[in-house]
Structures are given as C-alpha cells and as structure tokens.
Write a protein that holds these residues in place. Structure first.
Motif, short mmCIF file in Angstrom:
data_model
loop_
_atom_site.label_atom_id
_atom_site.label_comp_id
_atom_site.label_asym_id
_atom_site.label_seq_id
_atom_site.Cartn_x
_atom_site.Cartn_y
_atom_site.Cartn_z
N GLU A 234 0.87 -1.18 0.00
CA GLU A 234 0.00 0.00 0.00
C GLU A 234 0.90 1.23 0.00
O GLU A 234 1.44 1.64 1.04
N GLY A 235 1.10 1.82 -1.21
CA GLY A 235 2.04 2.92 -1.33
C GLY A 235 3.44 2.42 -1.05
O GLY A 235 3.92 1.48 -1.66
N ASN A 236 4.11 3.04 -0.07
CA ASN A 236 5.46 2.59 0.30
C ASN A 236 5.45 1.68 1.53
O ASN A 236 6.48 1.40 2.12
N LYS A 237 4.24 1.20 1.87
CA LYS A 237 4.08 0.34 3.04
C LYS A 237 4.04 -1.14 2.63
O LYS A 237 3.45 -1.50 1.60
N ARG A 238 4.65 -1.97 3.47
CA ARG A 238 4.64 -3.41 3.26
C ARG A 238 3.93 -4.07 4.46
O ARG A 238 4.42 -4.00 5.59
N TYR A 239 2.79 -4.71 4.17
CA TYR A 239 2.02 -5.34 5.23
C TYR A 239 1.94 -6.86 4.99
O TYR A 239 1.63 -7.31 3.88
N ARG B 77 2.08 -23.14 11.80
CA ARG B 77 1.94 -22.65 10.43
C ARG B 77 1.89 -21.12 10.40
O ARG B 77 2.38 -20.49 9.46
N THR B 78 1.29 -20.52 11.42
CA THR B 78 1.26 -19.06 11.49
C THR B 78 2.67 -18.51 11.69
O THR B 78 3.07 -17.53 11.06
N GLU B 79 3.42 -19.16 12.56
CA GLU B 79 4.81 -18.73 12.79
C GLU B 79 5.63 -18.87 11.50
O GLU B 79 6.41 -17.99 11.15
N GLU B 80 5.45 -19.99 10.80
CA GLU B 80 6.16 -20.19 9.54
C GLU B 80 5.78 -19.12 8.51
O GLU B 80 6.63 -18.60 7.79
N ALA B 81 4.47 -18.81 8.44
CA ALA B 81 4.01 -17.80 7.48
C ALA B 81 4.61 -16.43 7.80
O ALA B 81 5.02 -15.69 6.89
N TYR B 82 4.68 -16.09 9.10
CA TYR B 82 5.25 -14.80 9.48
C TYR B 82 6.73 -14.74 9.10
O TYR B 82 7.20 -13.72 8.55
N LYS B 83 7.45 -15.79 9.37
CA LYS B 83 8.89 -15.80 9.04
C LYS B 83 9.11 -15.73 7.53
O LYS B 83 10.06 -15.09 7.06
N LYS B 84 8.23 -16.36 6.77
CA LYS B 84 8.33 -16.31 5.31
C LYS B 84 8.08 -14.89 4.81
O LYS B 84 8.76 -14.40 3.90
N LEU B 85 7.11 -14.20 5.40
CA LEU B 85 6.80 -12.82 5.00
C LEU B 85 7.96 -11.88 5.33
O LEU B 85 8.32 -11.01 4.54
N THR B 86 8.55 -12.05 6.50
CA THR B 86 9.64 -11.14 6.91
C THR B 86 10.96 -11.45 6.19
O THR B 86 11.85 -10.61 6.15
N ALA B 87 11.04 -12.67 5.63
CA ALA B 87 12.27 -13.02 4.90
C ALA B 87 12.45 -12.18 3.65
O ALA B 87 13.57 -12.02 3.15
N THR B 88 11.36 -11.60 3.13
CA THR B 88 11.44 -10.78 1.91
C THR B 88 11.74 -9.31 2.22
O THR B 88 11.90 -8.51 1.30
N GLY B 89 11.76 -8.96 3.49
CA GLY B 89 12.02 -7.58 3.88
C GLY B 89 11.21 -7.20 5.11
O GLY B 89 10.28 -7.91 5.51
N ALA B 90 11.57 -6.09 5.72
CA ALA B 90 10.88 -5.64 6.93
C ALA B 90 9.43 -5.28 6.62
O ALA B 90 9.10 -4.77 5.54
N LEU B 91 8.55 -5.54 7.59
CA LEU B 91 7.13 -5.22 7.46
C LEU B 91 6.80 -3.96 8.26
O LEU B 91 7.42 -3.66 9.27
N MET C 3 -3.65 -0.25 7.17
CA MET C 3 -3.66 -1.69 6.91
C MET C 3 -5.04 -2.16 6.45
O MET C 3 -5.15 -3.00 5.56
N LEU C 4 -6.07 -1.61 7.05
CA LEU C 4 -7.43 -2.00 6.68
C LEU C 4 -7.72 -1.65 5.22
O LEU C 4 -8.36 -2.42 4.50
#
Length: 549
Positions: free
Chosen positions: A281-286, A301-315, A519-520
């Motif tokens: 969203e613009g310059n935001k990564r959620y 699985r939630t923990e794995e998903a979070y780590k996968k998301l943060t592996a691509t860059g800071a949120l 975020m919404l």
C-alpha cells in the motif's frame, strides 16, 4: 455403582473449541442397564445382546453428561429429567411402545427418585428403538441425550471420531482437490479448487471439471456413477484413501465433448489452514495471514508464514484474519496469543467449581515440560511490537474469539470487521471405549488474568473499526445468527465484578491505530479480489446447475 473412566484427551470442538486433558473421573450410575434388561426379560420380551449393550452404553452416556455438563444442573434428577424431555420430543411414541412391551413399571428395588427416573428414561429408549432399525435408532438416542443441554454437546460416532483425529493433524491422504455441488443425487461433483502442488493439480484437474464417476480402487471395473452417491461427503470418502494407492476419476470438462479419465496416486495433503500474502500500500509493506481453523498445526503454520513474510524484507504491520474461522483447539489459540504477546496468562476456565488459569504445558517430576499438541512456548513477541490488525466477522467463533478477544483485551491489536459469533463455551471429548465419544460442554472460557478478565459467551468480540464484508451468518429473515440465539444455548456465568477499566487502543496507542487504518485499506483491496474469485466460482456453479436442469 461407580464406573471410572479416563479422559485421555479431549478435543474441544464445535464451532468449536477443543481442550486436551488427561484426567480420570468417577462416574456414579444409579443402576446398571441390566436391571432394565432383566425386567424386560421377566415381562416376556426377547432381548438381544446388541440391545443389552446399547442400553448399557446409553446409561453410561447419561452418567458422563450429568457429571460433566456446564452449567451444572440443579441436581442429577433434574439432569435426567432434561434428557427424558428431549427423548420424548424426538421419540413421541417412546413411552407408548415401552408400555406395550411391558417393561415401564419401575422395579421395587429402585426406591429412590433418581434411580426410578433413570429406569423410566431408558425404558422409553428401549421401547422407541426395538422392532425397527435398532442401531440407527440408538445412534439418534446417543446424539439426543447430550444435545438436550446445549447446541455443542453431542455424540461422535466411530467414523466421525476417526475422521476428526485425522483432520486435527493438519493433513490427510487424498488428491488435494476442493469439491462441491451435489445438491441432489443426480448432480455431479464439481472441482472448485485443486490445491497448489497436490496430486489432483499435477494430474491436470481444473476448476469447473465435473466428476461423474469414481473408482476408489483405481480400476476400470470399480467405477461407480456419481449418481449413486447421496452426498458430497460420501463421494469424498471414496476419493480419499491410503497414501500411494490410486483413485480413478471419470470427468467431463465444460466446452469439451466426451469424457476424460484421470488415474491419480493419493498423497499426503496439507489442509492449508493458514494462508499468507504480502500486501503493498504505497510505500508500506504489510504481511497478511489468514487462519481458516485452529487445527493441530495452526500456531506453527502461522509462525512459519510470518517468518516467510519477513524473509522478503521488513514489514510495516501485520494483518491476522480469523474471519469465518469456526475455532478448534484451545491450546492452539493460547499458542497464537503467546506468539504475539507476553503476558502473565491469556485464558481462564470457569467450570462447575471455580475459575482457574488454563495451562497447556505441564512439568513432570523430572522437570521435563510437556505441552498439549506439542506447542512451543514463545518468550516475548515474535514481531517485536509490530502494529497488528485482527480481522473478525460473525463467522469467527470459539478459538478464534479467544485469540481476537485476547489481542484486544491486552491492547496488542486493533480489531476490525463485524461482531463475532459469541461462543465462549468449551467442549470436552470423552472416548467411550468402542471408538465413539461424547462431546460435553464442560466449561466457559474467559480471556485475561485472574486479576483482570472478560467473558466471551453471549458477548463476543466487538470491533474497534467496523468493516462490513457481507459474510456474517444470517437466518432466513436476515437476522444475524449468534451462539446465544441457538436452541438450548447456555448463558454466561457473568462478567468480572469490579473489573479494571481499560482505555481503547485508539486512545492508548494512537500511532498503532493510525497504522491499522492504513492496513485495513490495503486489506479491503485484497478482500475485494478474493471475493471476486468466490463470485466467479458461484457463477460457474449456477451455470452448471442450469445445464443439468
């Protein structure tokens, strides 16, 4: 007479909350079912072994229910009378049939009112089911007895219990294809969505394919027309099977003449209870994580998903959706709260005796820690204070309400959506020894600590920001369905007296709230695209039904 049984584990299901315990309890039974059987035989009634065993099982279920049901009935006698009234409602001719059979008269040795009432209840049961499809009738009896108290207590057959334990692992053996349709026996089975990487997808099945035949053993000779299956579940049972075995499907594809055959080797299928996506969203990564059910793998699985998301860059923030999540295991909800917060306690249990903290982990005499579901203890907050937005709606129930209520109560997340289902009861599943089980509402869950808690039953979770997505369950008159609107629904034991006051998160953390508003907006765009996919699937189903008509 006392019978000891062990709650070796207890799933709290249901819209759906499962607790896992290991405790033994004594169940007092006013009399053995054999007194009824002996009285019937004395009256000249020929009783089979199956009938004798079924009556004993019914008596045992009655005792289990009366010793565990929450809220506690005024007395055991009141408990039995409640079950008797429901049996009369479900089997109107039960008393008449029992009288005609000659075993309604209470034996002289049963002098106390409770024993007499239990005898009469089971005489009605035996009278109702003799002379017809006995096993089918008794299964209805087993379901009726617990359900007399609330909409979530009930009986679980051997087949259902086996499937429940399999699904709780987060995986099953099959071809990994979501199917639907089959409103009538003549309807085909429709492929809705082949799961990514599944045997079904690899074999070439596509959304919209019509399954018109199934050979569960993979042979041509074993092919069975889809019209011989009464329900979707019956057909799915034949598609699933042992890993490494084959299933043969006869398929018609829209726009093509003729039929295709697919021979697919079954594999282990991940039920994909957690879905994730990166929203820009613009310059935001959620990060966005959607939990579909609190099964035995939800937290990891939630923990794995979070780590996968943060592996691509800071949120810049995290969105956790439990929309239309019916719940699941209590220890998984506790684990998710532990993942994102660091608190003294998260969940309390109010049972027939007291209020106590829920502890999913125990330390044995040697100092070894054992946790239900093998969950991990997470010190601190895995996100290090990242702003979190939790999405809820009227389909968020039980375990998902524990999570969302906990996140709100502790000021850890902004809540958006529509009010939840208001189910704050906990069910215990008690195995019966023959592979079946009884599911009993045994407690009410509370969110917070002993010094500061809130109840959920009949209250639910109210959002900080209202967002109508249109998925709230409603009745035929358009009224929102809630747990406390269901027949026999229990009422809460009430709120905490003199509870501490808490400021809203908007006042307590305005920066977090402002980030959640952004975020919404990002989530709305994502949800619109997802909803459009659903509409396309619904249009496809309408076209297919129109074609059949």
């Amino acid at each position: 007479m006392k019978t000891t049984f062990c709650r070796t584990f207890a799933l709290a299901v249901v819209l759906f909350l499962v607790t896992v315990t290991s405790a033994c309890a004594e169940v007092s039974r006013p009399f053995s079912g054999r007194i009824l059987i002996q009285n019937a035989i004395s009256a000249g009634v020929a009783i089979t072994q199956a009938e004798s065993s079924a009556v004993d099982k019914a008596v045992y279920i009655e005792a289990v229910v009366c010793r565990n049901i929450y809220p506690a009935p005024q007395s055991d006698l009141a408990c039995v009378k409640t079950m008797a009234a429901e049996i009369e409602k479900q089997f109107p001719d039960a008393m008449k049939k029992a009288k005609e059979s000659g075993f309604m008269e209470v034996p002289a040795e049963l002098v106390d009112p409770l024993s007499a009432e239990v005898y009469l209840l089971n005489a009605r049961i035996l009278g109702a089911c003799r002379g017809g499809e006995f096993a089918k009738c008794m299964e209805k009896v087993y379901r009726t007895l617990p359900s007399a108290f609330d909409p979530h207590s009930g009986y679980i057959s051997v087949e259902e219990f086996t499937e429940m334990r399999q699904s709780s692992t987060g995986s099953f053996s099959g071809i990994g294809v979501e199917v639907g349709g089959k409103k009538t026996e003549k309807d085909p089975l429709v492929v809705i969505n082949p799961m990514e990487g599944s045997p079904g997808e690899k074999a070439g099945l596509l959304p919209g394919d019509l399954i018109v035949g199934i050979s569960k053993d993979g042979t041509k000779e074993g092919m069975r027309s889809i019209e011989t299956y009464a329900t979707v579940n019956e057909a799915v049972k034949d598609i699933r099977g042992v890993k490494g075995t084959a299933v043969r499907l006869l398929v018609e594809r829209v726009g093509e003449a003729g039929q295709r055959e697919f021979v697919i080797t079954r594999g282990v299928i991940d039920t994909q209870v957690v879905k994730s996506a990166l929203l820009i969203e613009g310059n935001k990564r959620y990060g966005m994580i959607h939990g579909r059910q609190f099964d035995g793998q939800a937290c990891v699985r939630t923990e794995e998903a979070y780590k996968k998301l943060t592996a691509t860059g800071a949120l810049d923030g995290l969105i956790v959706s439990v929309e239309r999540d019916p719940g699941g295991y209590l220890h998984e909800a506790h684990c998710l709260l532990d993942l994102f917060t660091d608190a003294k306690s998260f969940v309390l249990q109010r049972d027939r005796q007291s209020i106590t903290p829920y502890q999913p982990c125990r330390r044995d005499m040697l100092g070894q820690v054992y946790c239900q579901g093998d969950i991990k203890i997470h010190p601190g907050d895995i996100t290090n204070g990242l702003p979190i937005l939790v999405m809820i709606n009227g389909g968020s129930a039980s375990a998902s309400e524990i999570f969302s209520a906990g996140m709100k109560h502790m000021g850890r997340a902004v809540i958006a959506g529509t009010p939840t289902f208001q189910k704050g009861s906990m069910q215990t599943i008690i195995p019966l020894g023959d592979g079946s089980a009884v599911k009993v509402t045994a407690a009410e869950f509370l969110v917070g600590t002993m010094e500061d808690w809130t109840n959920v039953q009949c209250l639910g979770v109210t959002p900080d920001i209202v967002y109508e997505r249109g998925f709230d369950p409603k009745d035929k008159d358009g009224k929102r369905i809630t747990d406390c609107g269901l027949e026999h629904s229990i009422r809460s034991g009430g709120p905490m007296q003199n509870a501490p006051t808490r400021p809203s998160i908007k006042d307590a953390n305005s920066a977090h709230f402002a980030e959640s508003v952004l975020m919404l907006e990002a989530y709305k765009k994502y949800a619109t695209k997802e909803d459009e996919k659903v509409k396309q699937q619904e249009e496809l189903m309408k076209k297919l039904r129109g074609k059949d008509e």
